[in-house]
Design a protein around this motif. Sequence first.
Motif, short mmCIF file in Angstrom:
data_model
loop_
_atom_site.label_atom_id
_atom_site.label_comp_id
_atom_site.label_asym_id
_atom_site.label_seq_id
_atom_site.Cartn_x
_atom_site.Cartn_y
_atom_site.Cartn_z
N PRO A 54 12.93 157.45 86.58
CA PRO A 54 13.25 157.74 88.77
C PRO A 54 14.73 157.91 89.22
O PRO A 54 15.42 158.26 89.76
N THR A 55 15.26 156.57 88.21
CA THR A 55 16.33 155.54 88.02
C THR A 55 17.83 156.74 88.22
O THR A 55 18.66 156.73 89.19
N CYS A 56 17.67 157.28 87.09
CA CYS A 56 18.42 158.15 86.80
C CYS A 56 18.50 159.27 87.68
O CYS A 56 19.51 160.16 87.62
N ARG A 57 17.65 159.82 88.02
CA ARG A 57 17.05 161.10 88.13
C ARG A 57 18.20 161.31 89.86
O ARG A 57 19.24 161.77 90.15
N ASP A 58 17.93 159.82 90.17
CA ASP A 58 18.28 159.47 92.13
C ASP A 58 19.78 159.69 91.52
O ASP A 58 20.27 159.97 92.45
N VAL A 81 22.30 164.09 73.39
CA VAL A 81 22.30 163.05 73.21
C VAL A 81 21.11 161.55 73.29
O VAL A 81 20.22 160.69 73.07
N SER A 82 21.43 161.64 75.02
CA SER A 82 20.59 161.13 76.15
C SER A 82 19.49 161.16 76.52
O SER A 82 18.35 160.17 75.65
N SER A 83 19.33 162.39 75.60
CA SER A 83 17.21 162.62 75.52
C SER A 83 16.57 162.16 74.86
O SER A 83 15.63 161.85 74.29
N MET A 84 17.80 162.41 73.59
CA MET A 84 17.43 162.26 72.39
C MET A 84 16.62 161.08 71.92
O MET A 84 15.29 160.29 71.22
N PHE A 85 18.03 160.34 72.37
CA PHE A 85 18.14 159.10 72.05
C PHE A 85 16.92 158.16 72.85
O PHE A 85 16.09 157.53 72.69
N SER A 86 17.07 158.28 73.97
CA SER A 86 15.28 157.64 75.06
C SER A 86 14.39 157.37 73.98
O SER A 86 13.57 156.83 74.19
N PHE A 87 13.65 159.16 74.00
CA PHE A 87 12.81 159.79 73.36
C PHE A 87 12.55 159.04 72.12
O PHE A 87 11.48 158.82 72.03
N GLN A 88 13.22 159.68 71.59
CA GLN A 88 13.11 158.79 69.69
C GLN A 88 12.95 157.08 69.71
O GLN A 88 12.23 156.86 69.00
N MET A 89 13.46 156.43 70.59
CA MET A 89 13.41 155.08 70.51
C MET A 89 12.65 154.49 71.30
O MET A 89 12.31 152.85 71.19
N THR A 90 12.01 155.42 72.22
CA THR A 90 11.13 154.98 73.43
C THR A 90 11.90 153.91 74.25
O THR A 90 11.30 153.08 74.34
N ALA A 91 13.22 154.30 74.24
CA ALA A 91 13.54 153.23 75.24
C ALA A 91 14.12 153.61 76.97
O ALA A 91 13.48 155.22 77.01
N ASN A 92 14.17 152.33 77.57
CA ASN A 92 14.76 153.52 78.96
C ASN A 92 15.50 154.39 79.26
O ASN A 92 16.43 154.15 77.88
N THR A 93 15.36 155.08 79.71
CA THR A 93 16.47 156.71 79.92
C THR A 93 18.02 155.91 80.08
O THR A 93 18.78 156.50 79.90
N TRP A 94 18.02 155.00 80.50
CA TRP A 94 19.45 153.98 80.93
C TRP A 94 20.30 153.90 79.74
O TRP A 94 21.30 153.78 79.69
N VAL A 95 19.26 153.14 78.42
CA VAL A 95 20.16 153.60 76.60
C VAL A 95 20.52 154.25 76.51
O VAL A 95 21.77 154.58 76.79
N GLY A 96 19.88 155.57 77.04
CA GLY A 96 19.76 156.81 76.33
C GLY A 96 20.86 157.06 77.10
O GLY A 96 22.73 157.69 76.51
N VAL A 97 21.43 156.92 77.97
CA VAL A 97 22.19 158.12 79.25
C VAL A 97 24.13 156.54 79.31
O VAL A 97 24.88 157.10 78.73
N GLY A 98 23.43 154.99 78.77
CA GLY A 98 25.05 154.13 78.54
C GLY A 98 24.81 155.31 76.58
O GLY A 98 26.58 155.24 76.60
#
Lengths: 316, 347
Positions: B174-178, B95-112
């Motif tokens: 990068p910050t998510c990875r941290d 969910v996190s990965s595909m939401f960020s990729f499809q919406m071209t959103a910041n990965t933090w949005v996908g994480v949320g």
Amino acid sequence: MITVDGNDASGTPGPSGDTPDPLVALTGVSKSYGNVRALRDVSLEVHAGEITCVLGDNGAGKSTLIKIIAGLHPHDAGGYTIEGEQVRHSSPRQALDRGIATVYQDLAVVPLMPVWRNFFLGSEPTRGRGPLRRLDVAQMRATTHQALLRMGIDLRDVDQAIGTLSGGERQCVAIARAVHFGAKVLVLDEPTAALGVKQSGMVLKYVAAARDAGLGVVLITHNPHHAYLVGDRFVLLKRGAMSGSHLKEDITLDGLTREMAGGSELDELTHELSRSRKTGTMDGDAATSDAAPATPAPAAPEPTPHADPADPETTA
Amino acid sequence: MSALDVIGTGDERLAPRSVARRLLGRPELGAVVGAAAVFLFFSVVADSFLRASSMGTVLYASSTIGIMAVPVALLMIGGEFDLSAGVMVTSSALVSSMFSFQMTANTWVGVGVSLLVTLALGAFNGIMLVRTKLPSFIITLGTFLMLTGLNLGLTKLISGTVATKSISDMQGFPTCRDLFASHWTVGSVDLQVTILWWLGLVVVATWVLLRTRAGNWIFAAGGNADAARAVGVPVARTKVGLYMAVAFCAWISGQHLLFSFDVVQSGEGVGNEFLYIIAAVIGGCLMTGGYGSAIGSAVGAFIFGMASKGIVYAQWNPDWFQFFLGAMLLLATLLNAWVRKRAEASK
């Protein structure tokens, strides 16, 4: 023990004499499940500092009655008042909030949890605030020990799992818990069933201690011997209806036993039995033992083993 | 010994229990003994096992199971299972990965978004359980199968392949990875951030279990739900909360999975639910509920980590790992049963 002695004097002579309203009064209560009439026209009164015994054989409607008082099921007809106020409970929590605590035979405790955790289960005291809000463990342990001591139970270790206590002790902890949390009426569902003579005596003693602490007690049992030891009022149920209601001074143990077994039916049974055994022993004895079918040791006039002067029956 | 006898004899008490006796009463004891045995075993048979760098690897392997074993242990103490826990980790990552990729959103949005979706999955499990009153085995088995299908089906539908697209070049990565997948070196030891997550979760779970009202309710819900309900414990709410705790940890694990590899294979996670349950059981949780500890689950996960990496260091065929795990589960459970019997008799 000291408490039993101390309260005895104030407990016996008609407590709270100025308020005529009983703590709990049922008048003509009925309950049906579908087309099954589980309870018809039952009345009983519970006064502070008194024990009302509800007697009946299996299927007499005792558990339906207890469920109505405890708030598990609402009644269909009749009146249910608490201290003169009409009530109709739809959940056990409501009954609990009005001071009616029910101790079920099997549902009393969580066996693997320590005694002190069981004692406060559902009403745990906490200290601190926010994420640091935590159980007040020291106080919980100390209070458990004291509350049990006040009921005359001296536990070596409140940390032991409550499942390691005997059945009688577990009932006593449940009673002590109800008393500690300010119950006004204690409803006990067959507290002495499945217990030996000695353990039954112990439980009855704590029932009497709760009464002397000023609580009204409803004691559900099918053992007239246990009931007569501690009871002030007796309500007999038979096939969902009330078959008798007596004050202690109006009835003897024999009378109670006979009535519970169903007077004329018992005479018939006695007759039949004595015919089959030509050398019929004493009629009276046979009647008594038959009348209490579920009692393993029918003649138990003194079930409290370490009898001391403040025994329940002396207050009667 | 009845209470009456104790009263009769006045102040006469048993001597205070010895430290050994007290230790015997702890649910983790069996696991600790087992962990020591496994540690000694691999220290002897695998030369490289005792190196500091090996310990870093072992701890990492332990933490990936341990993060999920903690809430699974709490749930088991509360009297329930969650068979969907393994694939839920993958779902959360997808969910996190595909939401960020499809919406071209910041990965933090996908994480949320992933957090919300995963918590909803947990709530679904819990609410289904308390509403239908079906066994949790059936309900979470259903969720497990549905999630397995959804993971594969939706990923193929959206990405066209069984894996997600790489999100390593996206904003916020990068910050998510941290937060979820960083590692740092202490001396010669490489430590993963998951070890911190794991230990943190163990501390929080132990605190909740032993020192809060919720913890009391968890023990009661698993030990005797009817008695708990009769004294006013919100049993249904407690169980739903436990399933959401499993979901929350699945979210942490899922984000780690995503941000350490930056792509997610949609078929992953199947079978892991049993590893979590094994860790909890080795750690002293009772299958029937009402007994266990979060620390025990950590020790169970550590045993798992030692075994899975120790076999590699001993240069054995890793195929033997499953056999080893099964034998360990049986031994640990037997040991626990024996210890508990001893402990209860000693009281």
